[in-house]
Scaffold this active site. Structure first.
Site, PDB file in Angstrom:
ATOM      1  N   HIS A 162      24.917  41.175  -1.472  1.00 53.98           N
ATOM      2  CA  HIS A 162      25.182  41.979  -0.733  1.00 53.98           C
ATOM      3  C   HIS A 162      25.322  43.245  -1.643  1.00 53.98           C
ATOM      4  O   HIS A 162      25.818  44.863  -1.039  1.00 53.98           O
ATOM      5  CB  HIS A 162      26.653  41.543   0.379  1.00 53.98           C
ATOM      6  CG  HIS A 162      26.271  41.577   1.438  1.00 53.98           C
ATOM      7  ND1 HIS A 162      25.783  42.328   2.773  1.00 53.98           N
ATOM      8  CD2 HIS A 162      25.398  39.242   1.421  1.00 53.98           C
ATOM      9  CE1 HIS A 162      25.760  40.984   3.713  1.00 53.98           C
ATOM     10  NE2 HIS A 162      24.926  39.386   3.074  1.00 53.98           N
ATOM     11  N   ASP A 371      28.514  51.012  -4.776  1.00 60.79           N
ATOM     12  CA  ASP A 371      28.342  50.010  -3.939  1.00 60.79           C
ATOM     13  C   ASP A 371      27.363  49.725  -3.732  1.00 60.79           C
ATOM     14  O   ASP A 371      26.611  50.038  -3.320  1.00 60.79           O
ATOM     15  CB  ASP A 371      29.081  50.747  -2.663  1.00 60.79           C
ATOM     16  CG  ASP A 371      29.548  50.106  -2.072  1.00 60.79           C
ATOM     17  OD1 ASP A 371      30.209  49.230  -1.527  1.00 60.79           O
ATOM     18  OD2 ASP A 371      30.593  50.907  -1.623  1.00 60.79           O
TER      19      ASP A 371
HETATM   20  P1  ADQ Z   1      32.587  45.671   1.572  1.00 60.05           P
HETATM   21  O1  ADQ Z   1      32.337  46.073   0.002  1.00 60.05           O
HETATM   22  O2  ADQ Z   1      33.312  44.968   1.605  1.00 60.05           O
HETATM   23  O3  ADQ Z   1      31.376  45.374   1.678  1.00 60.05           O
HETATM   24  P2  ADQ Z   1      32.076  47.880   3.150  1.00 60.05           P
HETATM   25  O4  ADQ Z   1      30.737  48.500   3.293  1.00 60.05           O
HETATM   26  O5  ADQ Z   1      32.760  49.804   3.177  1.00 60.05           O
HETATM   27  O6  ADQ Z   1      32.515  47.084   2.160  1.00 60.05           O
HETATM   28  O7  ADQ Z   1      32.493  47.405   4.739  1.00 60.05           O
HETATM   29  C1  ADQ Z   1      33.830  47.164   4.907  1.00 60.05           C
HETATM   30  C2  ADQ Z   1      33.590  47.062   6.051  1.00 60.05           C
HETATM   31  O8  ADQ Z   1      35.295  47.049   6.359  1.00 60.05           O
HETATM   32  C3  ADQ Z   1      33.482  47.861   7.313  1.00 60.05           C
HETATM   33  O9  ADQ Z   1      32.976  47.568   8.275  1.00 60.05           O
HETATM   34  C4  ADQ Z   1      34.593  48.565   7.324  1.00 60.05           C
HETATM   35  O10 ADQ Z   1      35.335  49.657   8.759  1.00 60.05           O
HETATM   36  C5  ADQ Z   1      35.160  47.792   7.057  1.00 60.05           C
HETATM   37  N1  ADQ Z   1      36.751  48.007   6.822  1.00 60.05           N
HETATM   38  C6  ADQ Z   1      36.846  48.738   5.485  1.00 60.05           C
HETATM   39  N2  ADQ Z   1      38.469  49.310   5.824  1.00 60.05           N
HETATM   40  C7  ADQ Z   1      39.088  48.416   6.399  1.00 60.05           C
HETATM   41  C8  ADQ Z   1      40.665  49.152   6.611  1.00 60.05           C
HETATM   42  N3  ADQ Z   1      41.188  49.649   5.864  1.00 60.05           N
HETATM   43  N4  ADQ Z   1      40.353  48.669   8.655  1.00 60.05           N
HETATM   44  C9  ADQ Z   1      39.822  47.919   9.444  1.00 60.05           C
HETATM   45  N5  ADQ Z   1      38.688  47.615   8.943  1.00 60.05           N
HETATM   46  C10 ADQ Z   1      38.272  48.152   7.246  1.00 60.05           C
HETATM   47  C11 ADQ Z   1      30.203  44.883   0.912  1.00 60.05           C
HETATM   48  C12 ADQ Z   1      29.370  45.666  -0.311  1.00 60.05           C
HETATM   49  C13 ADQ Z   1      29.330  46.956   0.441  1.00 60.05           C
HETATM   50  C14 ADQ Z   1      27.799  46.741   1.773  1.00 60.05           C
HETATM   51  C15 ADQ Z   1      28.272  45.185   2.645  1.00 60.05           C
HETATM   52  C16 ADQ Z   1      27.804  44.901   3.821  1.00 60.05           C
HETATM   53  O11 ADQ Z   1      30.047  45.540  -1.046  1.00 60.05           O
HETATM   54  O12 ADQ Z   1      27.996  47.415  -0.324  1.00 60.05           O
HETATM   55  O13 ADQ Z   1      27.440  48.332   2.064  1.00 60.05           O
HETATM   56  O14 ADQ Z   1      29.486  43.685   1.848  1.00 60.05           O
HETATM   57  O15 ADQ Z   1      26.523  44.336   2.957  1.00 60.05           O
END
Ligand code: ADQ
Length: 463
Positions: A162, A371
């Protein structure tokens, strides 16, 4: 999907049914996998998130809900320190996000990582039937496929990373880097978020491991085994997410945001509190924007939602302190009695509330330094009003930038670049906002999580 073999997903954390409401705060993985498992009456195996010695005795907690069975083990405090906080989050995570300055190379944590992967194999192998397809997720469990194979499992096994795969010149700083990559080649399919991370991986295989790499077919052959290596960009659960707009909770959240900002334009950032997300750098960019456009201070408010994560790791405590200080400085210098330019909220929200906040914010600031993909960028686009869409400002170093080329792309390290992008976003006419939105929404809708799962599992079934 009857007739398909059962799917077994193995990941570090499992969203057990009672905790599903918290899935969002655990990261993008949880929501994505639940959707994949629902159709296939699958099994999801991993760490419960709890600390106890029971994992050592082989105790596994199982629950079935919605056709999905979850099986979880606890980890001891030593396992958590060495495997999770140690090797996974203090070695691999910073290294894979190009933060060599933060990467710790400790023999003990490396051993703990191998030990916990072995425990996952020992407790997981008996749960897997001969016909099952096994899908392992993320950097915590890279060696697991090789460990399962050493126990005689011949199942089709895939692995999805990921996070980014670093450039070879960075990756070779990891002691025993070759050992880690060799274990990856025991999977039948290895998936990456983008072509760029895939190419870095293939570069390593070809130039360091001297494996036979066929870029055209996306295969790596090494010591008699052939592994498919391809890019599968992850998406959001479009069906589910786009419907959140009809939900009262989303509407209320949007109203709350709009009425509290009183005619000021709201910009929003939503991230786990992680140094890879570039939040302090984003605040610097906003500070620079206010320096250059002091007259805008009454027109614009920035809302940063960032719940803490991985609080036991020192670098995460530091980022929190740095962020609080930066927000405090700008607010101290620029607030008036009736307005504060930056609102920093240290907690998580439901996806419905986030939908409402995204819709109420005319600018989405998603500026990670690195990311794998970044699902927040896609969620922001998905939440926009098609008749009056907001503008997404997106880091060129997020995997999502390869797909969302119609965002305003920025270099997140440059405060000037971020400040300039905010200016562009504020001045962007409606027809251009719509044109950009329409291109982005087509990608967000079509490259959704269901298609991601379908593509990965199709290749795994055929491998
Ligand atoms: P993350 O690093 O956690 O994931 P991201 O892809 O942005 O990053 O996913 C975050 C998820 O958590 C989103 O669904 C978002 O809505 C939720 N989230 C973030 N902040 C939040 C908050 N304050 N309250 C509630 N929900 C929140 C890892 C990798 C990414 C990759 C994903 C999926 O680092 O690059 O996109 O896995 O593969």
């Amino acid at each position: 999907m009857t007739g398909d073999p059962r799917l077994v997903v193995i990941s570090n954390r499992v969203a057990v049914p009672k905790a599903r409401g918290a899935a969002g705060a655990q990261g993008g993985l949880a929501g994505a996998l639940h959707a994949a498992l629902k159709d296939r009456k699958g099994l999801w195996f991993g760490w419960s998130g709890e600390e106890s010695e029971s994992g050592r005795t082989g105790h596994i907690d199982t629950q079935t809900s919605d056709g999905v069975t979850t099986a979880t083990l606890d980890l001891s405090q030593r396992d958590i320190d060495e495997y999770y906080n140690g090797y996974a989050n203090s070695t691999l995570w910073p290294l894979f996000h190009d933060r060599l300055d933060l990467a710790e190379y400790e023999r003990e944590t490396a051993k703990g990582y191998e030990r916990v992967n072995e425990r996952f194999a020992e407790l997981g192998a008996p749960l897997i039937d001969a016909e099952d397809i096994v899908w392992v997720h993320d950097y915590h469990l890279i060696p697991l496929g090789e460990r399962l194979r050493s126990r005689g499992l011949k199942n089709r096994m895939g692995f999805f990373l990921h996070i980014p795969w670093p450039a070879t010149r960075m990756f070779v700083s990891l002691p025993y880097h070759e050992r880690l990559v060799r274990t990856l080649l025991f999977y039948d399919v290895v998936g990456f978020q983008t072509q760029e991370w895939l190419e870095s991986f293939l570069h390593y295989c070809e130039n360091e491991l001297r494996a036979e790499v066929d870029k055209a077919s996306g295969t790596v052959t090494f010591e008699g085994r052939t592994t498919i290596a391809r890019a599968y960009p992850i998406g959001i659960d479009w069906e589910h997410f786009s419907k959140l707009g009809e939900n009262g909770e989303a509407r209320q959240a949007q109203q709350r945001l709009i009425s509290s900002t009183r005619r000021r334009i709201a910009m929003i950032g939503v991230d786990r509190l992680d140094y890879s997300k570039g939040i302090p750098e984003r605040i610097d960019g906003i500070g620079r924007f206010f320096d250059k456009n002091p007259e805008s201070i009454r027109d614009l408010v920035f809302i940063q939602i960032a719940p803490p994560s991985r609080e036991d790791v020192g670098s995460y405590q530091e980022i929190r302190a740095a962020l609080e200080q930066k927000c405090g400085q700008i607010n101290g210098a620029r607030s008036e009695v009736d307005m504060v330019p930056i609102r920093y909220v240290n907690r998580g929200y439901s996806h419905a509330e986030l939908f409402g906040f995204f819709r109420g914010a005319k600018i989405g600031l998603v500026t990670p330094l690195r990311d794998g993909m970044n699902l927040v960028a896609k969620e922001y686009v998905a939440a926009q009003d098609p008749e009056d869409p907001g503008v997404l400002i997106l880091s060129r170093f997020a995997g999502a930038a390869a797909q969302l080329k119609d965002a305003v792309l920025v270099n997140p390290h440059s405060p000037d670049d971020i400040a300039h992008a905010i200016r562009i976003a504020l001045d962007m006419p409606l027809d251009e906002r719509k044109r950009r939105y329409e291109k982005m929404i087509a990608t967000v809708r079509d490259d959704n999580v269901q298609n991601w799962t379908r593509d990965f599992l199709r290749d795994l079934s055929e491998a």
